[in-house]
Design an enzyme around this catalytic site. Structure first.
Site, PDB file in Angstrom:
ATOM      1  CE  LYS A   1       8.213  -4.503   8.696  1.00  0.00           C
ATOM      2  NZ  LYS A   1       7.441  -5.528   8.575  1.00  0.00           N
TER       3      LYS A   1
ATOM      4  NE  ARG B   1      11.844  -9.074   3.881  1.00  0.00           N
ATOM      5  CZ  ARG B   1      12.008  -7.703   3.951  1.00  0.00           C
ATOM      6  NH1 ARG B   1      11.743  -6.956   4.925  1.00  0.00           N
ATOM      7  NH2 ARG B   1      12.232  -7.098   2.624  1.00  0.00           N
TER       8      ARG B   1
END
Length: 286
Positions: free
Chosen positions: A225, A265
Site C-alpha cells: 500500500k 492479507r
C-alpha cells in the site's frame, strides 16, 4: 495453542497456531499492484494454487479494484470474474474468501465454495449484504470504511485516527450483529489505505492493541500500500512501484503477528509466510 497471544478464532474457519496468511488473487484489469496479471480465469486459479503452495492459509478472490479513485465494475462483470475462480480453487481444496461489496456476488461465491466474505465496506455498500451473510452463516470481515474509492481520499480527516477508527468499527460491529451475523463469526480490519493517509496508517499499525480491544480477531491488510511506498521513498522522493514493496509488507506482517493479529492479507506470500512463522517461534520462546 490456537489462541496464542489472544489472537482469537473465527467460528467456521480452520484454526492456526500462528497469525494466518491470506493470499490475494485480483481478477481485475486495474488493481493497483497487479491489475491484469490474473484477469484470465485459468491464470487466476493457477496463481491461487501457487500462493497456497507458497504458504497461504486462505485465498481472497476479488473482482473489483478498490484502489483510490477506481470506478466500480458492474455486478454482472464482477460475477463473471469471481465465481469461476472461486469454484475452481474450491474444487482443489483451497480455503477461500470472497472480496466483494455486493450481496449477490457474496451469495454466489459462497455457493461456489467460499467460506468467508471480506467486504471492505463492512456491509455499508449494499443493504442486502448483512442479511445474505447472516442467512449463509459464514464468517464476515468488517473493515473500517468511509466511502467508495472515488471519494475516499477526501474523507481522510481525523482528530485521533486510532480512537475514531475503533469507535466507528465498534458501531459497525453492533449493526452487523444486530442484522443477524453471529459475533463469533466477525473479523475486524482497520482499513489501511482506505480514507487514510500514510501517517494515519502508520499510527494504526503502531496501535493494533487498541483495535484488538474490540474483542474480535484482527485482519491487517497492508500489502504494497501507499504508506509503505512513502516510508521507503523518504521525504520528497518518488515511492517505489507497488511490486517493490514486498519486503516492507513482510515487515508489517511480522509486526502484526507479534501484536496478535489473526491474519495478514498479502499479494506475495512466501516472505510473509516466513515472517509469521518466525514471529510464532519467537513468541513460543518467550
Amino acid at each position: 495453542m490456537s489462541t496464542l497471544r489472544g489472537r482469537g478464532t473465527v467460528r467456521g474457519l480452520p484454526e492456526w497456531d500462528r497469525c494466518a496468511v491470506m493470499g490475494v488473487v485480483n481478477v481485475t484489469p486495474d488493481s493497483f499492484s497487479d491489475g491484469g496479471h490474473w484477469f484470465d480465469t485459468t491464470a487466476a486459479i493457477k496463481h491461487g494454487l501457487e500462493l497456497a503452495a507458497e504458504g497461504a492459509d486462505l485465498i481472497d478472490v476479488g473482482g473489483e479494484s478498490t484502489r483510490p479513485g477506481a470506478s466500480r465494475v458492474d455486478e454482472a462483470e464482477e460475477l463473471r470474474r469471481v465465481v469461476p475462480v472461486v469454484r475452481g480453487l474450491a474444487s482443489e481444496g483451497v480455503t477461500l474468501s470472497v472480496d466483494t461489496m455486493r450481496a449477490r456476488v457474496a451469495d454466489q461465491a459462497v455457493a461456489a465454495g467460499a467460506v468467508l466474505v471480506n467486504d471492505v465496506s463492512g456491509g455499508l455498500a449494499d443493504p442486502d449484504m448483512i442479511p445474505v451473510v447472516a442467512a449463509a452463516d459464514v464468517p464476515f470481515v468488517v473493515m473500517h470504511w468511509r466511502g467508495f474509492s472515488e471519494s475516499m481520499n477526501s474523507r481522510a480527516v481525523y482528530e485521533d485516527v486510532v480512537a475514531e477508527v475503533v469507535a466507528e468499527l465498534r458501531e459497525r460491529m453492533d449493526a452487523v450483529i444486530g442484522g443477524g451475523v453471529s459475533p463469533e463469526k466477525l473479523v475486524i480490519d482497520p482499513g489501511l489505505g482506505f480514507a487514510k493517509d500514510a501517517a494515519h496508517d502508520l499510527s494504526l499499525v503502531a496501535h493494533l492493541a487498541r483495535l484488538r480491544e474490540l474483542g474480535r480477531p484482527l485482519l491487517v491488510a497492508a500489502s504494497r500500500k501507499r504508506f509503505l511506498g512513502h516510508v521507503l521513498a523518504g521525504d520528497g522522493a518518488a515511492p517505489p512501484p507497488a511490486r517493490e514493496r514486498d519486503a516492507a509488507t513482510a515487515a508489517i506482517s511480522a509486526l502484526s503477528a507479534n501484536a496478535g493479529a489473526w491474519a495478514v492479507r498479502v499479494h506475495a506470500v512466501r516472505a510473509t509466510a516466513d515472517a509469521v512463522r518466525v514471529a510464532r517461534a519467537v513468541e513460543g520462546a518467550a
